[in-house]
Enzyme design. Structure first.
Site, PDB file in Angstrom:
ATOM      1  N   ARG A   1      -4.122   2.301 -15.210  1.00  0.00           N
ATOM      2  CA  ARG A   1      -3.872   3.041 -14.036  1.00  0.00           C
ATOM      3  C   ARG A   1      -3.409   4.543 -14.049  1.00  0.00           C
ATOM      4  O   ARG A   1      -3.988   5.468 -13.274  1.00  0.00           O
ATOM      5  CB  ARG A   1      -2.769   2.327 -13.210  1.00  0.00           C
ATOM      6  CG  ARG A   1      -3.143   1.038 -12.501  1.00  0.00           C
ATOM      7  CD  ARG A   1      -1.828   0.182 -12.222  1.00  0.00           C
ATOM      8  NE  ARG A   1      -2.338  -0.937 -11.519  1.00  0.00           N
ATOM      9  CZ  ARG A   1      -2.332  -1.176 -10.131  1.00  0.00           C
ATOM     10  NH1 ARG A   1      -2.170  -0.315  -9.284  1.00  0.00           N
ATOM     11  NH2 ARG A   1      -2.935  -2.338  -9.899  1.00  0.00           N
TER      12      ARG A   1
ATOM     13  N   TYR B   1      -7.009  -8.161 -20.360  1.00  0.00           N
ATOM     14  CA  TYR B   1      -8.201  -7.459 -20.813  1.00  0.00           C
ATOM     15  C   TYR B   1      -7.772  -6.136 -21.528  1.00  0.00           C
ATOM     16  O   TYR B   1      -6.551  -5.713 -21.114  1.00  0.00           O
ATOM     17  CB  TYR B   1      -9.391  -7.123 -19.377  1.00  0.00           C
ATOM     18  CG  TYR B   1      -8.523  -6.476 -18.376  1.00  0.00           C
ATOM     19  CD1 TYR B   1      -7.831  -5.007 -18.101  1.00  0.00           C
ATOM     20  CD2 TYR B   1      -8.028  -7.269 -17.246  1.00  0.00           C
ATOM     21  CE1 TYR B   1      -7.354  -4.626 -16.996  1.00  0.00           C
ATOM     22  CE2 TYR B   1      -7.490  -6.713 -16.178  1.00  0.00           C
ATOM     23  CZ  TYR B   1      -7.046  -5.399 -16.142  1.00  0.00           C
ATOM     24  OH  TYR B   1      -6.380  -4.792 -14.927  1.00  0.00           O
TER      25      TYR B   1
ATOM     26  N   ASP C   1      -4.266   0.947   0.772  1.00  0.00           N
ATOM     27  CA  ASP C   1      -3.201  -0.228   1.117  1.00  0.00           C
ATOM     28  C   ASP C   1      -2.523  -0.020   2.583  1.00  0.00           C
ATOM     29  O   ASP C   1      -2.196  -1.210   3.043  1.00  0.00           O
ATOM     30  CB  ASP C   1      -2.216  -0.360  -0.045  1.00  0.00           C
ATOM     31  CG  ASP C   1      -2.861  -1.213  -1.183  1.00  0.00           C
ATOM     32  OD1 ASP C   1      -4.007  -1.487  -1.278  1.00  0.00           O
ATOM     33  OD2 ASP C   1      -1.931  -1.692  -2.150  1.00  0.00           O
TER      34      ASP C   1
HETATM   35  C1  LIG Z   1      -0.956  -7.370  -9.686  1.00  0.00           C
HETATM   36  C2  LIG Z   1      -1.881  -6.614  -9.008  1.00  0.00           C
HETATM   37  C3  LIG Z   1      -3.158  -6.354  -9.734  1.00  0.00           C
HETATM   38  C4  LIG Z   1      -4.019  -5.503  -8.965  1.00  0.00           C
HETATM   39  N1  LIG Z   1      -5.337  -5.403  -9.850  1.00  0.00           N
HETATM   40  C5  LIG Z   1      -6.316  -4.553  -9.256  1.00  0.00           C
HETATM   41  C6  LIG Z   1      -7.656  -4.305  -9.636  1.00  0.00           C
HETATM   42  O1  LIG Z   1      -7.505  -4.925 -10.968  1.00  0.00           O
HETATM   43  N2  LIG Z   1      -8.424  -3.537  -9.418  1.00  0.00           N
HETATM   44  C7  LIG Z   1      -8.370  -2.753  -7.930  1.00  0.00           C
HETATM   45  O2  LIG Z   1      -9.187  -2.294  -7.438  1.00  0.00           O
HETATM   46  N3  LIG Z   1      -7.189  -2.986  -7.270  1.00  0.00           N
HETATM   47  C8  LIG Z   1      -5.986  -3.761  -7.949  1.00  0.00           C
HETATM   48  N4  LIG Z   1      -4.838  -4.076  -7.170  1.00  0.00           N
HETATM   49  C9  LIG Z   1      -4.545  -3.415  -5.945  1.00  0.00           C
HETATM   50  C10 LIG Z   1      -4.220  -1.797  -6.140  1.00  0.00           C
HETATM   51  O3  LIG Z   1      -2.877  -1.908  -7.109  1.00  0.00           O
HETATM   52  C11 LIG Z   1      -4.034  -1.343  -4.808  1.00  0.00           C
HETATM   53  O4  LIG Z   1      -4.668  -1.639  -3.856  1.00  0.00           O
HETATM   54  C12 LIG Z   1      -3.856   0.155  -4.933  1.00  0.00           C
HETATM   55  O5  LIG Z   1      -2.933   0.746  -5.755  1.00  0.00           O
HETATM   56  C13 LIG Z   1      -3.621   0.872  -3.614  1.00  0.00           C
HETATM   57  O6  LIG Z   1      -3.708   2.151  -3.779  1.00  0.00           O
HETATM   58  P1  LIG Z   1      -2.878   3.267  -2.265  1.00  0.00           P
HETATM   59  O7  LIG Z   1      -3.031   4.599  -2.995  1.00  0.00           O
HETATM   60  O8  LIG Z   1      -3.677   3.020  -1.311  1.00  0.00           O
HETATM   61  O9  LIG Z   1      -1.523   2.576  -2.396  1.00  0.00           O
HETATM   62  P2  LIG Z   1      -0.372   2.898  -3.731  1.00  0.00           P
HETATM   63  O10 LIG Z   1      -0.617   2.655  -4.990  1.00  0.00           O
HETATM   64  O11 LIG Z   1       0.698   1.923  -3.176  1.00  0.00           O
HETATM   65  O12 LIG Z   1       0.357   4.295  -3.287  1.00  0.00           O
HETATM   66  C14 LIG Z   1       0.873   4.672  -2.241  1.00  0.00           C
HETATM   67  C15 LIG Z   1       1.872   6.071  -2.798  1.00  0.00           C
HETATM   68  O13 LIG Z   1       2.536   6.480  -1.460  1.00  0.00           O
HETATM   69  C16 LIG Z   1       3.934   6.799  -1.916  1.00  0.00           C
HETATM   70  N5  LIG Z   1       4.552   6.597  -0.780  1.00  0.00           N
HETATM   71  C17 LIG Z   1       4.806   5.609  -0.104  1.00  0.00           C
HETATM   72  N6  LIG Z   1       5.775   5.788   0.945  1.00  0.00           N
HETATM   73  C18 LIG Z   1       5.741   7.201   1.080  1.00  0.00           C
HETATM   74  C19 LIG Z   1       6.369   8.154   2.117  1.00  0.00           C
HETATM   75  N7  LIG Z   1       7.062   7.540   3.136  1.00  0.00           N
HETATM   76  N8  LIG Z   1       6.307   9.513   1.914  1.00  0.00           N
HETATM   77  C20 LIG Z   1       5.529   9.835   0.663  1.00  0.00           C
HETATM   78  N9  LIG Z   1       4.890   9.069   0.020  1.00  0.00           N
HETATM   79  C21 LIG Z   1       4.954   7.724   0.039  1.00  0.00           C
HETATM   80  C22 LIG Z   1       4.213   5.974  -3.016  1.00  0.00           C
HETATM   81  O14 LIG Z   1       5.120   6.496  -4.003  1.00  0.00           O
HETATM   82  C23 LIG Z   1       2.848   5.731  -3.932  1.00  0.00           C
HETATM   83  O15 LIG Z   1       2.658   6.819  -4.772  1.00  0.00           O
HETATM   84  C24 LIG Z   1      -3.801  -4.881  -7.876  1.00  0.00           C
HETATM   85  C25 LIG Z   1      -2.579  -5.002  -7.024  1.00  0.00           C
HETATM   86  C26 LIG Z   1      -1.878  -5.900  -7.629  1.00  0.00           C
HETATM   87  C27 LIG Z   1      -0.268  -6.196  -6.938  1.00  0.00           C
END
Ligand SMILES: Cc1cc2nc3c(=O)[nH]c(=O)nc-3n(C[C@H](O)[C@H](O)[C@H](O)COP(=O)(O)OP(=O)(O)OC[C@H]3O[C@@H](n4cnc5c(N)ncnc54)[C@H](O)[C@@H]3O)c2cc1C
Length: 403
Positions: free
Chosen positions: A106, A211, A288
């Site tokens: 990641r 993997y 997310d």
């Molecule tokens: C065990 C596991 C395995 C996974 N494997 C996969 C996979 O193989 N392939 C895949 O596609 N997905 C996978 N996922 C899902 C994936 O990890 C998430 O869907 C993805 O990381 C979401 O990205 P995002 O940027 O929306 O949210 P996040 O990665 O949660 O990023 C949110 C960011 O916002 C920041 N933040 C939060 N609140 C605030 C605030 N109030 N002010 C400022 N910043 C803030 C956080 O610090 C963070 O950096 C997996 C999830 C899990 C739990």
């Protein structure tokens, strides 16, 4: 007319959105709560649908030598070691979907996205900025931060993850839905003789996955089980001791791999039901924050990447009207991400079957023709993949998108 966008959250969704906007000439500021931009956890599977996004965003060079292209995805009985099903990722797969299946660290993906953002000269990355509240009027959107500062731009994208404070403020203050499954992730150096494949070992209420990542030098390892102790999330629930007990009946290889994992942190699995209304005037949800899902289809980050590209395109199509762009982005993305969210839950159940249900599953998978193996993933991975009408959850309110 030049547009300026604020992005809340510097995870994969937020930074990819910054890049997608910058590629369209839009100026972006990303506000990240953590002291540094970084990713917790280790491996990520990137299906061809998301690889195509990364290619379009111009970040593949940044992944060269780090992303691994496994030869296949295999499902194995965790007790007997018998292989149940194998999906080859060779030439036919790549030709069908116009992109390979990839696995990577990641952190390496985030670094590649950040490097590409910097290269545009249009993205400002601000760590240590926690957003506590957002506001908007007819002209702009504002992020209010925990340090007392406020930033204003033409529009704001909430990519602040599973526990999004912006979602709570604008759409849905309910906490995410906690499942009874707990995940332990333990990446480590890749031992000798490990196949270049995504290997999933399944049993009744447990699974182990591995993997290679980081150019093949590391092995991503994940062990998960349905905890039967106490309420999800409490201290007695999903403990390392229960992990050892639940895996006691697994084949020797898996038992040993789990025993070797560094299990410092447990991850309770959460998701939400699809809910329309991400686009709220000059503010929208993404990744997310909009559609958190379980990991069984490995699509959470992939869907966030698809969101990013769609959002950049929508903003470019309606210059000067981010509210209209956000509406059309949501209309384009909501049906598909909702179907993935729902199917992911089913895939989780399917993998964790025991008894007669597991026998039926194995019988079904063993008899799939080579063509049928792919037919089930076409709508997800194909560039022109259409959503099967029956895949859309009955409770998904498409009408809400038209209002
Ligand atoms: C065990 C596991 C395995 C996974 N494997 C996969 C996979 O193989 N392939 C895949 O596609 N997905 C996978 N996922 C899902 C994936 O990890 C998430 O869907 C993805 O990381 C979401 O990205 P995002 O940027 O929306 O949210 P996040 O990665 O949660 O990023 C949110 C960011 O916002 C920041 N933040 C939060 N609140 C605030 C605030 N109030 N002010 C400022 N910043 C803030 C956080 O610090 C963070 O950096 C997996 C999830 C899990 C739990």
């Amino acid at each position: 007319m030049s547009t300026e966008i604020l992005i809340a959250g510097g995870g994969i969704g937020g930074v990819a959105t910054a890049l997608a906007c910058a590629r369209r000439g839009i100026t972006v500021t990303v506000l990240e709560r953590a002291a540094e931009f970084g990713e917790v956890g280790a491996g990520l599977q990137i299906g061809p649908n998301a690889w195509r996004v990364l290619r379009e965003l111009g970040v593949l060079d940044g992944l060269a030598g780090r992303a691994v292209l496994p030869s296949r995805w295999a499902l194995t009985d965790i007790t007997t070691g018998e292989e149940i099903f194998s999906l080859p990722f060779g030439e036919a797969f790549e030709e069908r979907y116009g992109a390979p299946y990839a696995v990577m660290h990641r952190g390496e993906l985030l670094t590649a996205l950040i490097t590409a953002c910097r290269g545009t000269g249009l993205v400002t990355l601000v760590p240590g900025k926690e957003i506590t509240e957002v506001g908007q009027d007819g002209e702009s959107a504002t992020a209010h931060c925990a340090d007392g500062t406020s930033l204003t731009a033409d529009a704001l994208v909430a990519a602040d993850g599973l526990r999004s404070v912006i979602r709570a403020q604008l759409l849905d203050a309910e906490p995410p839905l906690l499942s009874s499954y707990v995940v332990y992730r333990g990446p480590g150096p890749r031992p000798e003789g490990i196949e270049d494949a995504v290997m999933l070992y399944v049993g009744d209420g447990i699974h182990y996955m591995q993997y290679p990542i980081s150019g093949g030098t590391m092995l991503n390892r994940v062990a998960s089980f349905k905890s039967t102790r106490g309420e999800p999330g409490t201290d007695e629930w999903g403990t390392p001791q229960e992990l050892t007990e639940k895996f006691a009946g697994a084949m020797a290889y898996v038992r040993q791999a789990v025993a070797e994992m560094d299990i410092g942190k447990r991850w309770p699995l959460c998701d939400r039901k699809p809910l329309a209304g991400w686009a709220q005037g000059r503010i929208t949800l993404l990744g997310d924050a909009a559609h958190p899902m379980n990991q069984y289809l490995a699509q959470g980050a992939c869907q966030a990447l698809e969101d990013a590209l769609a959002l950049g395109a929508a903003l470019a199509e309606t210059p000067g009207d981010p509210a209209a762009a956000f509406k059309s982005y949501e209309a384009a993305r909501f049906p598909r991400s909702s179907a993935v969210q729902e199917l992911t839950r089913f895939v989780g159940d399917f993998c964790h079957f025991g008894g007669a249900a597991a026998l039926l599953r194995d019988h079904f998978l063993a008899r799939l023709s080579a063509e049928d193996r792919y037919a089930y993933t076409d709508w997800l991975y194909r560039a022109d993949g259409t959503l099967p009408s029956r895949a859309l959850p009955a409770h998904v309110d498409l009408y809400a998108l038209r209002s």
